[in-house]
Design a protein around this motif. Structure first.
Motif, mmCIF file in Angstrom:
data_model
loop_
_atom_site.group_PDB
_atom_site.id
_atom_site.type_symbol
_atom_site.label_atom_id
_atom_site.label_comp_id
_atom_site.label_asym_id
_atom_site.label_seq_id
_atom_site.Cartn_x
_atom_site.Cartn_y
_atom_site.Cartn_z
ATOM 1 N N PRO A 53 5.292 -0.527 8.479
ATOM 2 C CA PRO A 53 3.956 -0.628 8.987
ATOM 3 C C PRO A 53 3.745 -0.285 10.152
ATOM 4 O O PRO A 53 2.340 -0.274 10.487
ATOM 5 C CB PRO A 53 3.800 -2.222 8.805
ATOM 6 C CG PRO A 53 5.380 -2.986 8.677
ATOM 7 C CD PRO A 53 6.290 -1.656 8.144
ATOM 8 N N ASP A 90 8.592 -8.653 5.717
ATOM 9 C CA ASP A 90 7.857 -9.599 5.153
ATOM 10 C C ASP A 90 8.308 -9.525 3.516
ATOM 11 O O ASP A 90 8.997 -8.530 3.215
ATOM 12 C CB ASP A 90 6.377 -9.290 5.304
ATOM 13 C CG ASP A 90 5.298 -10.359 5.076
ATOM 14 O OD1 ASP A 90 5.847 -11.307 4.426
ATOM 15 O OD2 ASP A 90 4.344 -10.340 5.526
ATOM 16 N N ALA A 92 7.504 -8.188 -0.214
ATOM 17 C CA ALA A 92 6.935 -7.015 -0.812
ATOM 18 C C ALA A 92 5.570 -6.980 -1.168
ATOM 19 O O ALA A 92 4.920 -8.211 -1.484
ATOM 20 C CB ALA A 92 7.825 -6.859 -2.219
ATOM 21 N N ASP A 93 4.743 -6.083 -1.118
ATOM 22 C CA ASP A 93 3.331 -6.188 -1.143
ATOM 23 C C ASP A 93 2.995 -6.038 -2.455
ATOM 24 O O ASP A 93 3.766 -6.020 -3.481
ATOM 25 C CB ASP A 93 2.780 -5.133 -0.398
ATOM 26 C CG ASP A 93 3.167 -3.745 -0.727
ATOM 27 O OD1 ASP A 93 3.516 -3.376 -1.899
ATOM 28 O OD2 ASP A 93 2.876 -2.659 -0.216
ATOM 29 N N ARG A 94 1.770 -6.080 -3.233
ATOM 30 C CA ARG A 94 1.563 -6.089 -4.458
ATOM 31 C C ARG A 94 1.845 -4.579 -5.094
ATOM 32 O O ARG A 94 1.945 -4.780 -6.473
ATOM 33 C CB ARG A 94 -0.019 -6.271 -4.449
ATOM 34 C CG ARG A 94 -0.898 -5.135 -3.925
ATOM 35 C CD ARG A 94 -2.503 -5.499 -4.101
ATOM 36 N NE ARG A 94 -3.370 -4.315 -3.482
ATOM 37 C CZ ARG A 94 -4.586 -4.371 -3.816
ATOM 38 N NH1 ARG A 94 -5.252 -5.101 -4.625
ATOM 39 N NH2 ARG A 94 -5.282 -3.661 -2.880
ATOM 40 N N TRP A 95 2.250 -3.732 -4.520
ATOM 41 C CA TRP A 95 2.694 -2.588 -5.254
ATOM 42 C C TRP A 95 4.192 -2.438 -5.157
ATOM 43 O O TRP A 95 4.849 -1.403 -5.542
ATOM 44 C CB TRP A 95 2.450 -1.445 -4.405
ATOM 45 C CG TRP A 95 0.880 -1.146 -4.391
ATOM 46 C CD1 TRP A 95 0.048 -0.685 -5.706
ATOM 47 C CD2 TRP A 95 -0.063 -1.506 -3.460
ATOM 48 N NE1 TRP A 95 -1.191 -0.834 -5.285
ATOM 49 C CE2 TRP A 95 -1.607 -0.991 -4.079
ATOM 50 C CE3 TRP A 95 -0.256 -1.984 -2.340
ATOM 51 C CZ2 TRP A 95 -2.595 -1.320 -3.220
ATOM 52 C CZ3 TRP A 95 -1.285 -2.101 -1.463
ATOM 53 C CH2 TRP A 95 -2.499 -1.811 -1.931
ATOM 54 N N ARG A 97 6.112 -2.647 -2.557
ATOM 55 C CA ARG A 97 6.830 -2.040 -1.554
ATOM 56 C C ARG A 97 7.306 -2.947 -0.403
ATOM 57 O O ARG A 97 6.532 -3.931 -0.143
ATOM 58 C CB ARG A 97 5.824 -1.078 -0.621
ATOM 59 C CG ARG A 97 5.262 0.124 -1.609
ATOM 60 C CD ARG A 97 4.146 0.839 -1.065
ATOM 61 N NE ARG A 97 3.121 0.239 -0.550
ATOM 62 C CZ ARG A 97 1.878 0.579 0.185
ATOM 63 N NH1 ARG A 97 2.015 1.967 0.126
ATOM 64 N NH2 ARG A 97 1.032 -0.506 0.444
ATOM 65 N N PRO A 99 7.837 -4.024 3.166
ATOM 66 C CA PRO A 99 7.764 -3.760 4.914
ATOM 67 C C PRO A 99 8.901 -3.884 5.518
ATOM 68 O O PRO A 99 9.721 -5.037 5.602
ATOM 69 C CB PRO A 99 6.527 -4.381 5.378
ATOM 70 C CG PRO A 99 6.582 -5.705 4.194
ATOM 71 C CD PRO A 99 7.245 -5.052 3.149
#
Length: 264
Positions: A53, A90, A92-95, A97, A99
């Motif tokens: 990020p 953090d 994983a994001d909504r896709w 992935r 960070p």
């Protein structure tokens, strides 16, 4: 390995830069990278995708139409076949992935700062460690990597014509605040006359800037470097969401990385 030596190695072909030992304390996993995408996302051998990020991925320009692909290939050559240390930042994001920061074997410094120091990526408009700032500052001052390309040079607010072609792209703008305006919903930093560049902060975000030490008084008539996405609706404009997007240029510069060791 120190930051400047590592960056020089990568510019030449491979390399090894810079969060420091304190960032390693929470690291608990070793991983292998098998692919690197054009936006510098890294696919691991276990199928997960890691994003850094701190970085704004490379983009093509007239001088380097294949820059994004070339940089991805350089990064893959750097990490492929090595066991890297993963520091998740953090969930994983909504896709899906993750960070994270990655560290090469026996390196004190992180891969994202390595790329910044080599001029292979810009620092994103988000919070970043001081070492990431120093890495990019050193690369920009030395004119290496993307900083040698006029398409990435800082824009002057009194030259709105230079913003053409930059819409939707992360850019740096350097200039002196001429006036500050306020409405019920926004605070405006005006750098020129009507039709010239301006930046704005939503009133709902302003408390974060105040906590970081900014005020209308501290910003008035100051020479700033702004980092953000260019919007060309009506006039060149930049939305400021985070205090990290503002740097004072008329303060003593932070210590930068030392020149590279010539044997590399």
């Amino acid at each position: 390995m120190r930051l400047s030596v590592i960056a020089a190695c990568l510019i030449a072909g491979l390399g090894n830069p810079a969060l420091g030992a304190e960032g390693r304390e929470s690291v608990h996993e070793h991983v292998e990278v098998v692919a690197v995408g054009d936006r510098l996302e890294m696919r691991l051998a276990d199928g997960r995708v890691v994003v850094m990020p701190t970085l704004e991925p490379q983009r093509a320009s007239a001088a380097e139409p294949e820059r994004d692909k070339a940089v991805a290939a350089q990064v893959l050559a750097l990490v492929k076949g090595k066991t890297l240390t993963l520091q998740p930042l953090d969930a994983a994001d909504r896709w899906g992935r993750v960070p994270a920061r990655l560290f090469l074997p026996d390196a004190e410094d992180s891969v994202d700062e390595l790329l910044l120091a080599a001029g292979l990526a810009m620092r994103a408009a988000v919070a970043a460690p001081e070492s990431a700032r120093r890495a990019e500052d050193a690369a920009r001052e030395a004119g290496v990597g993307l900083w040698a390309d006029p398409a990435f040079h800082a824009l002057a607010p009194n030259r709105p014509q230079d913003f053409s072609g930059r819409e939707g792209a992360l850019a740096l703008v350097e200039g002196q605040v001429g006036s500050i305006g306020r409405t019920r919903t926004r605070i405006y930093l005006n750098f020129g006359g009507w039709g010239g560049f301006y930046a704005s902060v939503a009133q709902r975000n302003w408390p974060a800037f105040e906590r970081a030490g900014f005020s209308e008084t501290s910003l008035r008539n100051r020479k700033l470097r702004l980092r953000g996405i260019v919007d060309l609706d009506r006039a060149p404009h930049m939305e400021l969401f985070h205090p990290e997007q503002i740097e004072f240029m008329d303060e003593p510069p932070r210590a930068a990385a030392q020149p590279s060791d010539p044997k590399f």
